[in-house]
Design an enzyme around this catalytic site. Structure first.
Site: not given
Length: 801
Positions: A288-290
């Site tokens: 995931t993106d953060w």
């Protein structure tokens, strides 16, 4: 009316987001403009092609793991042991050392003793595959020495659909072919150092407004923007550069914040299971993106493999329970763990010579720590040449450049000087011009969006506190030094025994200095950062400064460090503005590069990786769209323009740009001749039928035709030209970039350029067959130096069966 089936689907979608149907304000069928197709189950990776040995090793290790150990691979943990953006814990008993994931695409972020490389857009402006590879190789070496296993880059999305997008500068280009080619070279270079590249952001992540869920004044959750996109556009535009990166061997894909057809990208089964892992045969793992994870079971079933930076809220102990109670098959967990470990093996990170995770990443670099020095002398030529080649000269009247032994050079503009208080780290201030006491005579708000019909914003993103060498946010980087333009100009004055004077104040008043100068250099910038989109493409105070200087100085040269497309029409035709340079974001060698270009020690060879219009209204999608009514809580962006973005849109609607895609001047001139087209294979199959390996069907990449041409340097100075080939595919846009070659040619000499055309280059996406279609028909071929300057034309007949 909304059907019962649609309501049930909506209720299911909303429940994943923690909302009830009653909270959604769905009142119209228009809500269902974009619904993402469900694709299940998540395919297990096969270890195909070059991944076979890594998968054998990974399968053996995973078979020895406990349920908890496998689970712990799938989400990040909080740690103060290092300054890594994300951490995966080690499994000492099995020899797995753990993972450090770290920003970003322009160099190692938030540490010391590393370089600040030219940004993605600067590499795009170089149009140089070799340079992109070398930059990736040296960056990869620095990530490795710092104990980073996963470098969070390169960026190929956003692709620049939203012209004011805050992160457009992180990627190479608005064109998928150019962006994909340079990303592939970057992946190859970086991963040769054993560092996993995380190609991001998958997919259709084209704006910063509504990028994350927010809470409105009624304490309701407003979800992230939904990029509503059709199948053809997805394949021919937004997936294209990701496919190139996968073909190059990318080990990781980062899923994005936005929703895609109303399903979050990190739990979108069509995007992850269908497009990425099935159609493109992806063998690595998805992260995931953060904080882009919004569900537990749903995300796992949809193809997500790793959550960052901390997965406790959705996975953690809850995830273990999901496997034991059958909500998620253990085979899915095994695949997640195997993909992660296989990628670790694929890059050779099991070798004892690979540094321990985070060894050179102190948690706080302002406190005492042992410095791991990643700097090497052999990186310096790449840093310098990378900075040089990303500069684009777009105006040069009467050979104003190069400067010819000027006696007095004057410098104006805040962008010339080094930052006031600290090294550039991507954190610049957003200024409201009125708080700076700027005079309305200079700052003309009425001219901000000429004929655009848009509201005038009350602020601009301009770095008044110093030169712009990098953009803001997670893509930023800090080098060991910064060569600012003013510093390099002073050194040049020392060497030439010439006179340099400057007034870099916000309100310069040195009119006498302007009148007396042989050349007046005006340095401007246009800042952009993650988390917000730019308020516009022009900035009136800076443009006013140019006009103020040009009203007195007959030789005014404008240099713009621009983090994205920047309009120049308020001064481009001014008779005293003799030269304009788009300087982009050059990294730490900024000053040396621009000064050597201005004085002719180096020759300009950069080309625009985007189109510069005459006005904002010329773009198909200037600003973000995020209409929320009538559904209230679900912002929507309908990609109605399809594949007609940037120069494709300008071609379709007959709009003349100020400076076209692919344009750039040199200190010499070039001519094109001798166009030859090889006869394509006869009766080639209309659809690919080869095995699926990472990057898609293997026969998509076979060469089906070749085009050659001759490029001659007709001037008196050695220089590099970027030969470009555009193809008009039957039924498609007028033309699309399908090849380029940058060649250095001595004065008076000629070179032959070759453009191999792969099946994919000549195909369109067949939405019925769900395959790339090579059509029978006449293909138009254009070769030249930009998307508008194409002196060589031909046709090619293709017969498919």
């Amino acid at each position: 009316m909304v059907s019962a089936k649609q309501l049930a689907l909506a209720a299911a979608m909303l429940s994943v987001c923690g909302l009830s149907y009653a909270e959604s304000n769905i009142t119209s069928d228009t809500y269902f403009y974009g619904q993402s197709e469900p694709v299940y189950p998540s395919p297990n990776a096969t270890g195909s092609g070059e991944w076979a040995k890594a998968y054998e090793k990974a399968a053996a290790m995973v078979s020895k793991m406990t349920l908890e150990e496998k689970n712990n691979l799938t989400y990040g943990i909080s740690s103060t042991a290092n300054g890594c953006s994300g951490n995966i814990p080690a499994i000492p008993r099995l020899g797995f050392t753990g993972l450090c994931l770290q920003d970003a695409g322009q160099g190692v972020r938030n540490t010391d003793a590393v370089n600040s490389y030219p940004s993605g857009i600067h590499v795009g402006a170089s149009w140089n595959r070799t340079l992109a590879y070398e930059r990736g190789w040296h960056m990869g070496g620095e990530f490795r020495k710092k104990g980073v296993q996963v470098a969070l880059g390169p960026v190929v999305g956003p692709l620049g659909r939203t012209t004011t997008g805050g992160r457009n500068w992180e990627g190479p280009s608005n064109d998928p072919y150019l962006g994909g080619a340079l990303a592939a070279s970057t992946v190859q270079g970086t991963q040769e150092q054993g560092v996993i590249t995380s190609v991001k952001h998958f997919i259709a992540n084209e704006q910063e407004l509504y990028r994350n869920p927010t809470t409105n004044s009624d304490n309701q959750t407003v979800e992230s923007i939904s990029s509503n996109i059709d199948d053809k556009t997805m394949h021919e535009l937004y997936m294209w550069p990701f496919q190139d990166a996968l073909k190059a061997g990318a080990g990781n894909i980062m899923c994005s914040y936005n929703r895609v057809n109303n399903s979050y990208a990190c739990q979108n089964s069509k995007a992850l299971n269908g497009l990425l892992k099935t159609e493109l045969g992806f063998q690595g793992f998805v992260v995931t993106d953060w904080d882009a994870q919004h569900s537990g079971v749903a995300a796992a079933l949809a193809g997500l493999d790793m959550a960052m930076p901390d997965g406790q809220s959705f996975w953690g102990n809850n995830f273990t329970e999901a496997f034991t109670n059958g909500s998620v098959p253990v085979s899915r967990l095994d695949d997640m763990a195997t993909r992660i470990i296989a990628t670790w093996y694929q890059m050779g990170q099991d070798d004892s010579s690979y540094p321990a995770p985070g060894v050179g990443m102190p948690y706080n670099i302002s406190e005492p720590h042992t410095i791991v020095n990643a700097l090497t002398a052999d990186a310096k030529p790449v840093l310098y040449e990378g900075a040089v080649e990303g500069h684009v000269l777009v105006k040069n009247v009467n050979n104003a450049l190069p400067l010819q032994s000027p006696k007095l050079v004057s410098v104006f503009g805040w962008d010339a000087k080094a930052p006031d208080t600290m090294m550039p780290n991507g954190e610049f201030f957003i200024y409201n011009p009125w708080t700076l006491g700027l005079e309305p005579a200079i700052y003309q708000t009425g001219d901000v969006f000429l004929n655009s019909g848009l509201d005038v914003p009350d602020y601009y993103q301009v770095a008044f506190n110093g030169t712009l060498s990098v953009g803001g946010g997670s893509g930023a980087s800090t080098g060991p030094y910064l060569s600012a333009p003013l510093d390099a100009l002073q050194q040049r004055a020392y060497e030439d025994n010439s006179l340099l004077m400057w007034d870099t104040s916000v309100l310069p008043s040195s009119r006498g200095l302007m009148e007396a100068s042989d050349a007046c250099l005006v340095f401007l910038n246009a800042f952009a950062t993650e988390s917000m989109d730019r308020p516009g493409l022009r900035e009136d105070y800076s443009d006013g400064l140019v006009k103020q200087v040009a009203s007195t100085c007959a030789n005014t040269i404008v240099v713009i460090h621009n983090a994205g497309t920047r309009l120049v029409d308020q001064f481009a035709d001014h008779e005293n503005v003799t030269a304009i340079v788009f300087a982009h974001l050059p990294g730490q060698e900024s000053g040396r590069a621009i000064v050597n270009l201005l004085y002719g020690d180096e020759n300009f060879s950069g080309k625009l990786p985007y189109t510069v219009a005459k006005n904002e209204s010329d773009y198909a999608t200037l600003f973000h769209s995020g209409a929320v009514t009538p559904y209230g809580l679900f912002p929507q962006a309908d990609f109605d323009e399809g594949i007609l973005t940037d120069y494709r849109y300008f071609d379709k609607h007959g709009i003349t740009p100020r400076y076209e895609f692919g344009f750039g001047l040199s200190y010499t001139t070039f001519s094109f001749s001798d166009l030859k087209v090889s006869a394509p294979k006869k009766n080639i199959a209309a659809y690919p039928s080869g095995a699926i390996e990472q990057g898609g069907a293997v026969d998509l990449w076979e060469t089906v035709a070749t085009v050659t041409a001759k490029v001659r340097n007709t001037g008196r100075k050695s220089g590099a030209e970027v030969a470009q080939i555009y193809i008009g595919i039957p039924g498609g846009p007028i033309k699309q970039l399908r090849g380029f070659e940058k060649v250095l040619i001595p004065a008076g000499k000629s070179v032959k350029v070759t453009f191999p055309l792969a099946r994919r280059d000549l195909s369109t996406w067949d939405v019925v067959a769900q395959k790339w279609l090579l059509q029978s028909g006449t293909y138009n071929i254009y070769v030249g130096s930009s998307s508008k300057d194409l002196p060589l034309t031909a046709t090619m007949q293709v017969t498919s069966s």
